[in-house]
Design a protein around this motif. Sequence first.
Motif, PDB file in Angstrom:
ATOM      1  N   ARG A  68      41.286  38.264  40.234  1.00 41.59           N
ATOM      2  CA  ARG A  68      42.039  38.786  39.111  1.00 41.59           C
ATOM      3  C   ARG A  68      42.006  40.379  39.212  1.00 41.59           C
ATOM      4  NH1 ARG A  68      39.088  37.470  34.939  1.00 41.59           N
ATOM      5  NH2 ARG A  68      37.808  39.420  34.905  1.00 41.59           N
ATOM      6  N   ASP A  69      40.964  41.086  39.721  1.00 45.37           N
ATOM      7  CA  ASP A  69      40.890  42.493  39.736  1.00 45.37           C
ATOM      8  C   ASP A  69      41.419  43.253  40.901  1.00 45.37           C
ATOM      9  OD1 ASP A  69      39.658  42.019  37.214  1.00 45.37           O
ATOM     10  OD2 ASP A  69      37.805  42.583  37.880  1.00 45.37           O
ATOM     11  N   SER A  70      41.424  42.374  42.025  1.00 47.50           N
ATOM     12  CA  SER A  70      41.966  42.638  43.128  1.00 47.50           C
ATOM     13  C   SER A  70      43.342  42.956  42.941  1.00 47.50           C
ATOM     14  CB  SER A  70      41.712  41.821  44.373  1.00 47.50           C
ATOM     15  OG  SER A  70      42.397  40.365  44.321  1.00 47.50           O
ATOM     16  N   LYS A  71      44.342  42.454  42.290  1.00 44.10           N
ATOM     17  CA  LYS A  71      45.633  42.975  42.010  1.00 44.10           C
ATOM     18  C   LYS A  71      45.954  44.592  41.879  1.00 44.10           C
ATOM     19  CE  LYS A  71      46.559  38.496  39.968  1.00 44.10           C
ATOM     20  NZ  LYS A  71      47.087  37.655  38.797  1.00 44.10           N
ATOM     21  N   GLY A  72      44.851  45.113  41.695  1.00 49.40           N
ATOM     22  CA  GLY A  72      45.025  46.744  41.392  1.00 49.40           C
ATOM     23  C   GLY A  72      44.680  47.118  42.780  1.00 49.40           C
ATOM     24  N   ASN A  73      44.481  46.639  43.776  1.00 49.29           N
ATOM     25  CA  ASN A  73      44.322  46.841  45.226  1.00 49.29           C
ATOM     26  C   ASN A  73      43.182  47.962  45.207  1.00 49.29           C
ATOM     27  OD1 ASN A  73      46.332  45.492  46.349  1.00 49.29           O
ATOM     28  ND2 ASN A  73      48.023  46.873  45.432  1.00 49.29           N
ATOM     29  N   ASP A  74      42.216  47.959  44.466  1.00 48.10           N
ATOM     30  CA  ASP A  74      41.064  48.610  44.656  1.00 48.10           C
ATOM     31  C   ASP A  74      40.220  48.008  46.171  1.00 48.10           C
ATOM     32  OD1 ASP A  74      37.920  49.024  44.466  1.00 48.10           O
ATOM     33  OD2 ASP A  74      38.688  50.352  43.039  1.00 48.10           O
ATOM     34  N   LYS A  75      39.864  48.898  47.127  1.00 48.95           N
ATOM     35  CA  LYS A  75      39.691  48.649  48.411  1.00 48.95           C
ATOM     36  C   LYS A  75      38.177  47.819  48.204  1.00 48.95           C
ATOM     37  CE  LYS A  75      41.664  52.103  51.203  1.00 48.95           C
ATOM     38  NZ  LYS A  75      41.526  53.157  52.341  1.00 48.95           N
ATOM     39  N   ASP A  76      37.299  48.305  47.200  1.00 48.13           N
ATOM     40  CA  ASP A  76      35.946  47.469  47.399  1.00 48.13           C
ATOM     41  C   ASP A  76      36.326  46.193  46.569  1.00 48.13           C
ATOM     42  OD1 ASP A  76      34.750  49.947  48.333  1.00 48.13           O
ATOM     43  OD2 ASP A  76      34.351  50.483  46.476  1.00 48.13           O
ATOM     44  N   ILE A  77      37.115  46.103  45.645  1.00 51.84           N
ATOM     45  CA  ILE A  77      37.352  44.735  45.155  1.00 51.84           C
ATOM     46  C   ILE A  77      37.820  43.722  46.118  1.00 51.84           C
ATOM     47  CG2 ILE A  77      38.430  43.419  43.001  1.00 51.84           C
ATOM     48  CD1 ILE A  77      37.833  45.939  41.383  1.00 51.84           C
ATOM     49  N   VAL A  78      38.777  44.452  46.964  1.00 52.29           N
ATOM     50  CA  VAL A  78      39.401  43.445  47.755  1.00 52.29           C
ATOM     51  C   VAL A  78      38.531  42.943  48.904  1.00 52.29           C
ATOM     52  CG1 VAL A  78      41.095  43.334  49.750  1.00 52.29           C
ATOM     53  CG2 VAL A  78      41.862  44.557  47.518  1.00 52.29           C
ATOM     54  N   ALA A  79      37.689  43.911  49.275  1.00 47.36           N
ATOM     55  CA  ALA A  79      36.516  43.568  50.300  1.00 47.36           C
ATOM     56  C   ALA A  79      35.583  42.377  49.613  1.00 47.36           C
ATOM     57  CB  ALA A  79      35.774  44.810  50.694  1.00 47.36           C
ATOM     58  N   GLN A  80      35.131  42.582  48.303  1.00 46.13           N
ATOM     59  CA  GLN A  80      34.296  41.473  47.674  1.00 46.13           C
ATOM     60  C   GLN A  80      35.029  40.193  47.682  1.00 46.13           C
ATOM     61  OE1 GLN A  80      33.271  43.340  43.991  1.00 46.13           O
ATOM     62  NE2 GLN A  80      32.219  44.982  45.100  1.00 46.13           N
TER      63      GLN A  80
END
Length: 361
Positions: free
Chosen positions: A149-161
């Motif tokens: 859900r949160d990776s839709k904001g393209n935050d690099k750390d969240i995408v990596a997680q």
Amino acid sequence: MSLSIGIVGLPNVGKSTLFNALTKKGVLIANYPFATIDPSVGVVAVPDHRLDALSKMSGSTKTIPAAVEFVDIAGLVKGASEGEGLGNQFLTNIRQTDAIAEVVRLFDDEDIHHVAGQVDPRHDIEIIDMELVLADLQTAEKMLERAERDSKGNDKDIVAQRDVLRKLVPALQNGKAARTVALDEKEALTAKAFQFLTMKPLLYVLNRKAGVVNVDAENGPRWRELQVYLEESGAAYCFVDAGIENELSDVHNDEKMDFRRELGVAEDGLDALIKAGYRLLDLISFFTTGEKETRAWTILRGSTAPVAGAAIHSDFRDKFIRAEVIGWETLLAAGSQSKARDKGQLRIEGKEYVVQDGDVM
């Protein structure tokens, strides 16, 4: 460097007896499940003949060994991941340790109840390991749902997680430990932050008992099944007789060898366990030595000289210039640091030097 190993296993496999022997600290031992309600913690010295030899050479007033912290965690049972027994509480305690020592009972003894009604080491391992997997799966699925859900904001750390969790969750769903998933260095660093139980290094402690039938000595199907599992999984393991070691904990070191011969226990199981735990955490020791003290310092294998210096004081990392280094055997052969210096055996090493196990610095 504070490092801890959680001692886990089914009830009545010898965890608290082993912990007593390791730490000489009295915790409740009883022939029933959940004798240990709160985790007990003990700091255990790492046996090292090199330290003693260096201390003797330097005439040191104090000798300070490396240490590993052991945490005695009450018995897990089937269903612990769903709150059975005191499951959730104990799983939380395990999560706070750096590695896991799983005690596996090898002995038949009618006087000591087994929660499953019979001793089957391979089955016992399956119960504990699956409970750890299920606990991780519950956590990982929730984390992945949130990360998706949160990776839709393209935050690099969240995408990596999210990407790492996408690899870990299917493995956990298939009953596999997180540590079995192939991850690159960056992914492994991300996964470490999750504190998954099955990502922690694991050591099986095979607990024998003198005077009764032990599965390995019986050499029947139970032992062969366990051997196959240990070989195929590449698991780290060691043998110990927790009861004997506990009895010997108050015996003077000079007399222990005689008692071991009488009891038919040739090796010091505690030393083997402590050293195995040290290796499990991929630790090494370097030494400082002088008249005031000889000390073993704990660092991760592969640490550079400035990182090693930080084990002593943060200034030694931040303001590092150089270090004098000599191998412990070379120093002992020379007889003193001054004699080694006269022979040109002390080396000057800079910031890029990777400290070796047994270096005197």
